[in-house]
Scaffold this motif. Sequence first.
Motif, PDB file in Angstrom:
ATOM      1  N   GLU A   1       0.800  -1.231   0.000  1.00 37.58           N
ATOM      2  CA  GLU A   1       0.000   0.000   0.000  1.00 37.58           C
ATOM      3  C   GLU A   1       0.828   1.274   0.000  1.00 37.58           C
ATOM      4  O   GLU A   1       0.290   2.353  -0.191  1.00 37.58           O
ATOM      5  CB  GLU A   1      -0.943  -0.007   1.200  1.00 37.58           C
ATOM      6  CG  GLU A   1      -1.946  -1.149   1.141  1.00 37.58           C
ATOM      7  CD  GLU A   1      -2.856  -1.221   2.346  1.00 37.58           C
ATOM      8  OE1 GLU A   1      -2.458  -0.730   3.423  1.00 37.58           O
ATOM      9  OE2 GLU A   1      -3.961  -1.769   2.202  1.00 37.58           O
ATOM     10  N   THR A   2       2.131   1.164   0.214  1.00 34.68           N
ATOM     11  CA  THR A   2       2.975   2.359   0.249  1.00 34.68           C
ATOM     12  C   THR A   2       4.197   2.158  -0.643  1.00 34.68           C
ATOM     13  O   THR A   2       4.560   1.025  -0.993  1.00 34.68           O
ATOM     14  CB  THR A   2       3.475   2.661   1.680  1.00 34.68           C
ATOM     15  OG1 THR A   2       4.365   1.611   2.091  1.00 34.68           O
ATOM     16  CG2 THR A   2       2.319   2.791   2.667  1.00 34.68           C
ATOM     17  N   ARG A   3       4.828   3.257  -0.989  1.00 40.19           N
ATOM     18  CA  ARG A   3       6.060   3.202  -1.787  1.00 40.19           C
ATOM     19  C   ARG A   3       7.150   2.440  -1.042  1.00 40.19           C
ATOM     20  O   ARG A   3       7.915   1.685  -1.636  1.00 40.19           O
ATOM     21  CB  ARG A   3       6.512   4.638  -2.128  1.00 40.19           C
ATOM     22  CG  ARG A   3       7.771   4.715  -2.939  1.00 40.19           C
ATOM     23  CD  ARG A   3       7.559   4.085  -4.275  1.00 40.19           C
ATOM     24  NE  ARG A   3       8.821   3.861  -4.937  1.00 40.19           N
ATOM     25  CZ  ARG A   3       8.958   3.662  -6.209  1.00 40.19           C
ATOM     26  NH1 ARG A   3       7.905   3.676  -6.990  1.00 40.19           N
ATOM     27  NH2 ARG A   3      10.127   3.465  -6.736  1.00 40.19           N
ATOM     28  N   GLU A   4       7.213   2.630   0.271  1.00 43.19           N
ATOM     29  CA  GLU A   4       8.213   1.943   1.082  1.00 43.19           C
ATOM     30  C   GLU A   4       8.017   0.424   1.027  1.00 43.19           C
ATOM     31  O   GLU A   4       8.985  -0.330   0.930  1.00 43.19           O
ATOM     32  CB  GLU A   4       8.165   2.429   2.539  1.00 43.19           C
ATOM     33  CG  GLU A   4       8.612   3.866   2.728  1.00 43.19           C
ATOM     34  CD  GLU A   4       7.574   4.910   2.301  1.00 43.19           C
ATOM     35  OE1 GLU A   4       6.358   4.594   2.236  1.00 43.19           O
ATOM     36  OE2 GLU A   4       7.991   6.040   2.006  1.00 43.19           O
ATOM     37  N   GLN A   5       6.769  -0.014   1.099  1.00 45.13           N
ATOM     38  CA  GLN A   5       6.481  -1.446   1.005  1.00 45.13           C
ATOM     39  C   GLN A   5       6.862  -1.986  -0.375  1.00 45.13           C
ATOM     40  O   GLN A   5       7.411  -3.085  -0.479  1.00 45.13           O
ATOM     41  CB  GLN A   5       5.004  -1.723   1.283  1.00 45.13           C
ATOM     42  CG  GLN A   5       4.606  -1.513   2.728  1.00 45.13           C
ATOM     43  CD  GLN A   5       3.101  -1.608   2.920  1.00 45.13           C
ATOM     44  OE1 GLN A   5       2.327  -1.193   2.056  1.00 45.13           O
ATOM     45  NE2 GLN A   5       2.693  -2.138   4.069  1.00 45.13           N
ATOM     46  N   ALA A   6       6.578  -1.213  -1.405  1.00 46.75           N
ATOM     47  CA  ALA A   6       6.932  -1.628  -2.766  1.00 46.75           C
ATOM     48  C   ALA A   6       8.447  -1.724  -2.915  1.00 46.75           C
ATOM     49  O   ALA A   6       8.964  -2.706  -3.463  1.00 46.75           O
ATOM     50  CB  ALA A   6       6.352  -0.657  -3.789  1.00 46.75           C
ATOM     51  N   ASP A   7       9.160  -0.719  -2.415  1.00 48.21           N
ATOM     52  CA  ASP A   7      10.626  -0.731  -2.492  1.00 48.21           C
ATOM     53  C   ASP A   7      11.209  -1.922  -1.747  1.00 48.21           C
ATOM     54  O   ASP A   7      12.153  -2.564  -2.223  1.00 48.21           O
ATOM     55  CB  ASP A   7      11.206   0.571  -1.938  1.00 48.21           C
ATOM     56  CG  ASP A   7      10.938   1.767  -2.834  1.00 48.21           C
ATOM     57  OD1 ASP A   7      10.596   1.574  -4.022  1.00 48.21           O
ATOM     58  OD2 ASP A   7      11.064   2.910  -2.333  1.00 48.21           O
ATOM     59  N   LYS A   8      10.641  -2.235  -0.580  1.00 50.06           N
ATOM     60  CA  LYS A   8      11.102  -3.384   0.213  1.00 50.06           C
ATOM     61  C   LYS A   8      10.859  -4.687  -0.548  1.00 50.06           C
ATOM     62  O   LYS A   8      11.734  -5.555  -0.613  1.00 50.06           O
ATOM     63  CB  LYS A   8      10.394  -3.416   1.560  1.00 50.06           C
ATOM     64  CG  LYS A   8      10.844  -4.541   2.454  1.00 50.06           C
ATOM     65  CD  LYS A   8      10.147  -4.479   3.811  1.00 50.06           C
ATOM     66  CE  LYS A   8      10.682  -5.570   4.713  1.00 50.06           C
ATOM     67  NZ  LYS A   8       9.728  -6.587   5.017  1.00 50.06           N
ATOM     68  N   PHE A   9       9.685  -4.828  -1.138  1.00 55.68           N
ATOM     69  CA  PHE A   9       9.357  -6.027  -1.904  1.00 55.68           C
ATOM     70  C   PHE A   9      10.322  -6.193  -3.077  1.00 55.68           C
ATOM     71  O   PHE A   9      10.855  -7.281  -3.311  1.00 55.68           O
ATOM     72  CB  PHE A   9       7.912  -5.967  -2.412  1.00 55.68           C
ATOM     73  CG  PHE A   9       7.545  -7.102  -3.307  1.00 55.68           C
ATOM     74  CD1 PHE A   9       7.210  -8.338  -2.791  1.00 55.68           C
ATOM     75  CD2 PHE A   9       7.551  -6.943  -4.695  1.00 55.68           C
ATOM     76  CE1 PHE A   9       6.882  -9.405  -3.629  1.00 55.68           C
ATOM     77  CE2 PHE A   9       7.230  -8.001  -5.538  1.00 55.68           C
ATOM     78  CZ  PHE A   9       6.892  -9.237  -4.993  1.00 55.68           C
ATOM     79  N   ILE A  10      10.562  -5.119  -3.816  1.00 58.67           N
ATOM     80  CA  ILE A  10      11.472  -5.169  -4.961  1.00 58.67           C
ATOM     81  C   ILE A  10      12.876  -5.553  -4.515  1.00 58.67           C
ATOM     82  O   ILE A  10      13.517  -6.415  -5.117  1.00 58.67           O
ATOM     83  CB  ILE A  10      11.460  -3.830  -5.731  1.00 58.67           C
ATOM     84  CG1 ILE A  10      10.101  -3.632  -6.404  1.00 58.67           C
ATOM     85  CG2 ILE A  10      12.606  -3.773  -6.749  1.00 58.67           C
ATOM     86  CD1 ILE A  10       9.869  -2.229  -6.928  1.00 58.67           C
ATOM     87  N   ALA A  11      13.362  -4.939  -3.433  1.00 59.40           N
ATOM     88  CA  ALA A  11      14.703  -5.245  -2.927  1.00 59.40           C
ATOM     89  C   ALA A  11      14.815  -6.717  -2.527  1.00 59.40           C
ATOM     90  O   ALA A  11      15.830  -7.372  -2.809  1.00 59.40           O
ATOM     91  CB  ALA A  11      15.045  -4.340  -1.745  1.00 59.40           C
ATOM     92  N   GLU A  12      13.774  -7.250  -1.898  1.00 56.75           N
ATOM     93  CA  GLU A  12      13.772  -8.664  -1.503  1.00 56.75           C
ATOM     94  C   GLU A  12      13.814  -9.573  -2.729  1.00 56.75           C
ATOM     95  O   GLU A  12      14.559 -10.561  -2.755  1.00 56.75           O
ATOM     96  CB  GLU A  12      12.533  -8.984  -0.665  1.00 56.75           C
ATOM     97  CG  GLU A  12      12.559  -8.376   0.722  1.00 56.75           C
ATOM     98  CD  GLU A  12      11.213  -8.473   1.442  1.00 56.75           C
ATOM     99  OE1 GLU A  12      10.197  -8.895   0.818  1.00 56.75           O
ATOM    100  OE2 GLU A  12      11.170  -8.115   2.638  1.00 56.75           O
ATOM    101  N   GLN A  13      13.037  -9.226  -3.746  1.00 54.99           N
ATOM    102  CA  GLN A  13      13.004 -10.054  -4.958  1.00 54.99           C
ATOM    103  C   GLN A  13      14.319  -9.976  -5.713  1.00 54.99           C
ATOM    104  O   GLN A  13      14.805 -10.991  -6.230  1.00 54.99           O
ATOM    105  CB  GLN A  13      11.827  -9.642  -5.846  1.00 54.99           C
ATOM    106  CG  GLN A  13      10.463  -9.807  -5.191  1.00 54.99           C
ATOM    107  CD  GLN A  13      10.272 -11.150  -4.532  1.00 54.99           C
ATOM    108  OE1 GLN A  13      10.427 -12.194  -5.161  1.00 54.99           O
ATOM    109  NE2 GLN A  13       9.951 -11.147  -3.249  1.00 54.99           N
TER     110      GLN A  13
END
Length: 102
Positions: A13-25
């Motif tokens: 739901e947030t840019r921070e969550q998206a950035d975290k998901f991308i970094a993990e992937q």
Amino acid sequence: MSNVRPESMARIETREQADKFIAEQVAEVQKQVGDKKVLLALSGGVDSSVVAALLIKAIGKQLVCVHVNHGLMRKGESEDVIKVFRDGLDANLIYVDAQTGF
């Protein structure tokens, strides 16, 4: 098959969550691929384009994208794939013009 998101799957739901998901992937891809190469059939659709963008971020030139223009593409679609991926993202993109073969 249900189109309902499983309860165990968190919604981004947030840019921070998206950035975290991308970094993990990206980290997971780098761990799995190592120094090997990856071949991706890039149709230009949403699914293959998102995968290509993520892999480019993770492994760069180790990714080899192949886009085949079979003559049934939307007008300008192959040119857009080249513009976005080869020109914009500096992807290792192989373009195959196979219109006459189809």
